[in-house]
Design a protein around this motif. Sequence first.
Motif, PDB file in Angstrom:
ATOM      1  N   THR A 185       4.609   6.635   1.613  1.00  0.00           N
ATOM      2  CA  THR A 185       4.687   6.314   3.036  1.00  0.00           C
ATOM      3  C   THR A 185       5.244   7.511   3.793  1.00  0.00           C
ATOM      4  N   SER A 190       7.794   8.604   7.346  1.00  0.00           N
ATOM      5  CA  SER A 190       8.812   8.108   8.278  1.00  0.00           C
ATOM      6  C   SER A 190       9.342   9.285   9.083  1.00  0.00           C
ATOM      7  N   GLU A 208       8.888   5.391  16.268  1.00  0.00           N
ATOM      8  CA  GLU A 208       9.677   4.410  15.528  1.00  0.00           C
ATOM      9  C   GLU A 208       8.941   3.092  15.294  1.00  0.00           C
ATOM     10  N   GLU A 209       7.855   2.860  16.028  1.00  0.00           N
ATOM     11  CA  GLU A 209       7.131   1.599  15.872  1.00  0.00           C
ATOM     12  C   GLU A 209       6.522   1.513  14.470  1.00  0.00           C
ATOM     13  N   GLN A 210       6.850   0.448  13.758  1.00  0.00           N
ATOM     14  CA  GLN A 210       6.423   0.306  12.374  1.00  0.00           C
ATOM     15  C   GLN A 210       4.905   0.243  12.234  1.00  0.00           C
ATOM     16  N   ASP A 211       4.226  -0.365  13.205  1.00  0.00           N
ATOM     17  CA  ASP A 211       2.770  -0.462  13.098  1.00  0.00           C
ATOM     18  C   ASP A 211       2.119   0.917  13.210  1.00  0.00           C
ATOM     19  N   LEU A 248       3.636   3.831  12.430  1.00  0.00           N
ATOM     20  CA  LEU A 248       3.976   4.548  11.196  1.00  0.00           C
ATOM     21  C   LEU A 248       3.082   4.091  10.048  1.00  0.00           C
ATOM     22  N   PHE A 249       2.817   2.787  10.003  1.00  0.00           N
ATOM     23  CA  PHE A 249       1.946   2.246   8.956  1.00  0.00           C
ATOM     24  C   PHE A 249       0.540   2.821   9.086  1.00  0.00           C
TER      25      PHE A 249
END
Length: 214
Positions: free
Chosen positions: A72, A74, A102-105, A107-108
């Motif tokens: 992943t 980050s 910072e938005e997880q979606d 980053l994903f």
Amino acid sequence: MEKIKDGMWKVEVDCSRSSDLTHVRRLFEDYIREDDAVFETIDYKALTKDQNVSFIDQLGRKALPEDWLLQTVSHVFIKHENNLQKTTLDDADKDNDEKEIEEQDKLFDISQAILTGKNLRNNEFVEDFVKKGYRFTAMTYQFHQKGTPMIIHITADFKGRNRQFEVSIDYVGEWVGYEGIEPTEVPITREHKAMRSKVWANAKEILDGFKKKT
């Protein structure tokens, strides 16, 4: 410092400040003839907008040998290209618009694009911020070594006022016990530090590949 052959040495400089490289260069120039020394650096100016994205994309797949798998990403940072031109501390303070994604979606999506080999440039979010004049300045990659419990977090960063490319090891750990439990941190060894040099060398190969196409 690494001996390449008789009379030839490779010296790697770990800069903690943006001015360190300048001081080291002057030191070598004082004692070594110009024709006898080659200085290799990577800075953001060597990359076009599209190459900046491709560089980050390819580095996730080529940073380490094949037995290390990207898991992943980050700590992704972007900065507007106009402010990447700033070279004084006053200018940097006035226009410090570096942003962390910072938005997880998001980053994903970035992680998946790199992991699956899809062109990161085609990611909707990436395409949008590139059109607005932003570039990647830093990203942390998490790798897992196949067949072992080892993981490592490596940050690729265009750092300092001159935006020189640097590689740092932020964390080394190993999975112990059941999956899903946080890994246990282990000391960073000389072997791990050698991996940092490998990442930088592979980054240079990516940059050289861009130059061959132009």
